[in-house]
Design a protein around this motif. Structure first.
Motif, mmCIF file in Angstrom:
data_model
loop_
_atom_site.group_PDB
_atom_site.id
_atom_site.type_symbol
_atom_site.label_atom_id
_atom_site.label_comp_id
_atom_site.label_asym_id
_atom_site.label_seq_id
_atom_site.Cartn_x
_atom_site.Cartn_y
_atom_site.Cartn_z
ATOM 1 N N ARG A 1 -7.686 21.727 17.663
ATOM 2 C CA ARG A 1 -8.261 20.748 18.687
ATOM 3 C C ARG A 1 -7.046 19.281 19.014
ATOM 4 N NH1 ARG A 1 -12.889 18.522 15.325
ATOM 5 N NH2 ARG A 1 -11.748 16.367 15.528
ATOM 6 N N VAL A 2 -7.703 19.179 20.150
ATOM 7 C CA VAL A 2 -7.279 17.999 20.829
ATOM 8 C C VAL A 2 -8.171 16.650 21.238
ATOM 9 C CG1 VAL A 2 -5.070 16.785 22.600
ATOM 10 C CG2 VAL A 2 -4.505 19.085 21.157
ATOM 11 N N ASP A 3 -7.981 15.443 20.384
ATOM 12 C CA ASP A 3 -8.357 14.859 20.770
ATOM 13 C C ASP A 3 -7.998 13.125 20.666
ATOM 14 O OD1 ASP A 3 -10.859 16.225 18.876
ATOM 15 O OD2 ASP A 3 -9.979 15.363 16.881
ATOM 16 N N ALA A 4 -8.630 12.721 21.833
ATOM 17 C CA ALA A 4 -7.813 11.620 22.732
ATOM 18 C C ALA A 4 -8.967 10.922 23.162
ATOM 19 C CB ALA A 4 -6.990 12.105 24.096
ATOM 20 N N CYS A 5 -8.588 9.942 23.430
ATOM 21 C CA CYS A 5 -8.890 8.760 24.115
ATOM 22 C C CYS A 5 -8.762 8.108 25.574
ATOM 23 C CB CYS A 5 -9.646 7.204 22.829
ATOM 24 S SG CYS A 5 -8.094 6.076 22.926
ATOM 25 N N ARG A 6 -9.676 7.635 26.295
ATOM 26 C CA ARG A 6 -9.459 6.734 27.916
ATOM 27 C C ARG A 6 -8.875 5.765 27.810
ATOM 28 N NH1 ARG A 6 -7.426 10.353 31.458
ATOM 29 N NH2 ARG A 6 -8.986 11.766 31.680
ATOM 30 N N ALA A 7 -7.974 5.108 27.549
ATOM 31 C CA ALA A 7 -7.632 3.736 27.621
ATOM 32 C C ALA A 7 -8.262 2.851 28.403
ATOM 33 C CB ALA A 7 -5.997 3.584 26.999
ATOM 34 N N PRO A 8 -8.340 1.506 28.252
ATOM 35 C CA PRO A 8 -8.990 0.782 29.721
ATOM 36 C C PRO A 8 -8.014 1.150 30.689
ATOM 37 C CG PRO A 8 -8.408 -0.330 27.489
ATOM 38 C CD PRO A 8 -7.644 0.935 27.240
ATOM 39 N N ALA B 1 0.468 -1.446 0.162
ATOM 40 C CA ALA B 1 -0.343 0.013 -0.114
ATOM 41 C C ALA B 1 0.684 1.381 0.143
ATOM 42 C CB ALA B 1 -1.109 0.189 1.532
ATOM 43 N N GLY B 2 2.227 1.644 0.644
ATOM 44 C CA GLY B 2 2.252 2.700 0.574
ATOM 45 C C GLY B 2 1.439 3.989 1.746
ATOM 46 N N ASP B 3 0.984 4.386 1.266
ATOM 47 C CA ASP B 3 -0.074 5.380 2.091
ATOM 48 C C ASP B 3 -0.973 5.068 3.009
ATOM 49 O OD1 ASP B 3 -1.702 3.788 0.722
ATOM 50 O OD2 ASP B 3 -2.455 5.315 -1.223
ATOM 51 N N LEU B 4 -0.662 4.146 3.742
ATOM 52 C CA LEU B 4 -1.740 3.544 4.755
ATOM 53 C C LEU B 4 -0.956 3.551 6.512
ATOM 54 C CD1 LEU B 4 -3.657 1.171 3.157
ATOM 55 C CD2 LEU B 4 -4.551 2.925 3.469
ATOM 56 N N LEU B 5 -1.549 3.335 7.002
ATOM 57 C CA LEU B 5 -1.348 3.552 8.966
ATOM 58 C C LEU B 5 -1.816 2.332 8.854
ATOM 59 C CD1 LEU B 5 -1.519 7.433 9.533
ATOM 60 C CD2 LEU B 5 0.130 5.947 8.778
ATOM 61 N N VAL B 6 -1.407 1.966 10.164
ATOM 62 C CA VAL B 6 -2.204 0.793 11.141
ATOM 63 C C VAL B 6 -2.349 0.758 12.806
ATOM 64 C CG1 VAL B 6 -0.248 -1.191 11.090
ATOM 65 C CG2 VAL B 6 -2.848 -1.533 11.529
ATOM 66 N N GLN B 7 -3.737 1.319 13.423
ATOM 67 C CA GLN B 7 -3.316 1.448 13.956
ATOM 68 C C GLN B 7 -4.305 0.314 15.722
ATOM 69 O OE1 GLN B 7 -4.999 4.608 14.370
ATOM 70 N NE2 GLN B 7 -3.144 5.998 15.244
ATOM 71 N N PRO B 8 -4.049 -0.756 16.508
ATOM 72 C CA PRO B 8 -4.362 -1.196 17.427
ATOM 73 C C PRO B 8 -5.695 -0.542 17.233
ATOM 74 C CG PRO B 8 -2.998 -0.774 18.804
ATOM 75 C CD PRO B 8 -2.784 -0.073 17.643
ATOM 76 N N ARG B 9 -6.949 -1.132 17.624
ATOM 77 C CA ARG B 9 -8.454 -1.071 18.221
ATOM 78 C C ARG B 9 -8.719 -1.062 19.792
ATOM 79 N NH1 ARG B 9 -14.489 -2.975 16.071
ATOM 80 N NH2 ARG B 9 -15.654 -0.781 16.210
ATOM 81 N N VAL B 10 -8.297 0.006 20.619
ATOM 82 C CA VAL B 10 -8.438 0.493 21.263
ATOM 83 C C VAL B 10 -9.535 0.396 22.084
ATOM 84 C CG1 VAL B 10 -8.217 1.968 23.027
ATOM 85 C CG2 VAL B 10 -6.802 1.590 21.415
ATOM 86 N N ASP B 11 -9.817 -0.066 22.872
ATOM 87 C CA ASP B 11 -10.840 -0.354 24.138
ATOM 88 C C ASP B 11 -11.569 0.143 24.944
ATOM 89 O OD1 ASP B 11 -13.738 -1.411 24.034
ATOM 90 O OD2 ASP B 11 -13.214 -3.051 25.614
ATOM 91 N N PHE B 12 -11.301 2.130 24.383
ATOM 92 C CA PHE B 12 -11.669 3.330 25.351
ATOM 93 C C PHE B 12 -13.549 3.249 26.071
ATOM 94 C CE2 PHE B 12 -13.124 4.459 20.811
ATOM 95 C CZ PHE B 12 -13.717 5.382 20.816
ATOM 96 N N THR B 13 -12.819 4.145 27.003
ATOM 97 C CA THR B 13 -13.770 4.441 28.175
ATOM 98 C C THR B 13 -14.265 5.195 27.033
ATOM 99 O OG1 THR B 13 -12.587 3.612 29.426
ATOM 100 C CG2 THR B 13 -14.982 4.618 29.868
ATOM 101 N N TYR B 14 -13.867 6.691 26.398
ATOM 102 C CA TYR B 14 -14.329 7.751 25.741
ATOM 103 C C TYR B 14 -13.724 8.409 25.402
ATOM 104 C CZ TYR B 14 -13.098 9.885 29.858
ATOM 105 O OH TYR B 14 -12.459 10.482 31.244
ATOM 106 N N GLU B 15 -14.369 9.115 24.359
ATOM 107 C CA GLU B 15 -13.306 10.136 23.536
ATOM 108 C C GLU B 15 -12.947 11.599 24.822
ATOM 109 O OE1 GLU B 15 -12.463 9.251 19.234
ATOM 110 O OE2 GLU B 15 -14.198 8.924 19.157
#
Length: 277
Positions: A227-234, A160-174
């Motif tokens: 705007r800083v977007d974050a998630c609350r991790a487990p 691909a070369g133009d993609l990013l991958v991240q683990p899907r985080v089971d967050f509490t909220y954004e």
């Protein structure tokens, strides 16, 4: 006869349709308040490069993902830089303004961000997960985002070369933190993970703001809304999801009148500061 008030070109796409948000309502409100102090005209992002000569500054707001008008956006950036036009947000952002490469850079630098890689051979650097998020480096508004099972993530990245991958985080909220220049304004959170744009006011703690300011300082944008977007991790920690430094939607409709007035005052002050620079 010289103009008595500063002239601002306000760049927005009032017809852009975003899931869960009404960009046009926000810009109608903001321009109605900015007109109290500035002479102001609205234009579509495709027209900005041709019109900027007649104005003292340009404000880029809810103009939609630039992939839809990439050539016009590049022409605007080039012309504004050549003329030394005052642009708000200033065009030196290192985050979403230039794509998602910053997620890789921040991961490598050890920042508290959802771990991100862009090559199949680097997948071992990510935490083990049942599913992974795959998205374009130049994506916006979740365009092209896919959830991929662990067994297929190598295949999704191959060649691909133009993609990013991240683990899907089971967050509490954004949660999102909003800044005008380097000044914190307010925070909003989505208490239900499946309803991203049903936002409620959030009382940011000292630790939350230390987290958010770290990314604002890293980006080095002196004039602009971020705007800083974050998630609350487990584990309870915050992880960066996105640093929006181009045209962040502000969700002003989720604020009470006093908070909206405070934001407008901060934005006017910032624009006066930019015009005086």
């Amino acid at each position: 006869m010289p103009f008595a008030r500063p002239r601002i070109l306000y760049v927005t796409d009032l017809a852009y349709e975003a899931r869960g948000r009404r960009y046009c309502d926000e810009d109608v409100f903001l321009t109605s308040r900015l007109r109290e102090e500035f002479d102001l005209a609205l234009c579509h992002p495709r027209d900005a490069a041709a019109l900027l000569d007649a104005f003292d500054a340009v404000v880029v707001r809810n103009s939609g993902p630039v992939q839809g008008y990439k050539a016009a956006y590049d022409a605007f950036r080039e012309r504004a830089a050549r003329r030394g036009t005052r642009v708000y947000n200033q065009l030196t952002g290192r985050a979403d303004m230039v794509g998602k490469q910053y997620l890789l850079d921040l991961t490598a630098a050890g920042f508290p961000v959802i771990p991100t890689v862009d090559r199949a051979e680097d997948l071992h650097r990510l935490p083990t997960a049942d599913e992974y998020v795959v998205k374009p480096k130049l994506g916006a508004d979740s365009a092209g985002l896919r959830i991929v099972p662990a067994g297929r993530v190598h295949e999704a990245l191959r060649g691909a070369g133009d993609l990013l991958v991240q683990p899907r985080v089971d967050f509490t909220y954004e949660v999102s933190f909003y800044f005008v220049d380097h000044d914190y304004q307010y925070a909003l959170h989505a208490p239900h993970p499946d309803r991203r744009w049903q936002l409620e006011p959030y009382d940011a703690t000292v630790a939350d703001l230390v987290f958010a300011r770290r990314f604002i300082e890293w980006n080095g944008v002196d004039h602009g809304i971020q705007r800083v977007d974050a998630c609350r991790a487990p584990g309870g920690e915050l992880l960066l999801v996105e640093l929006e430094d181009l045209n962040p939607y502000l969700s002003l409709d989720a604020l009470d009148e006093a908070a909206r007035d405070s934001f407008v005052t901060a934005l006017r002050t910032a624009l006066r500061r930019l015009l005086a620079a």
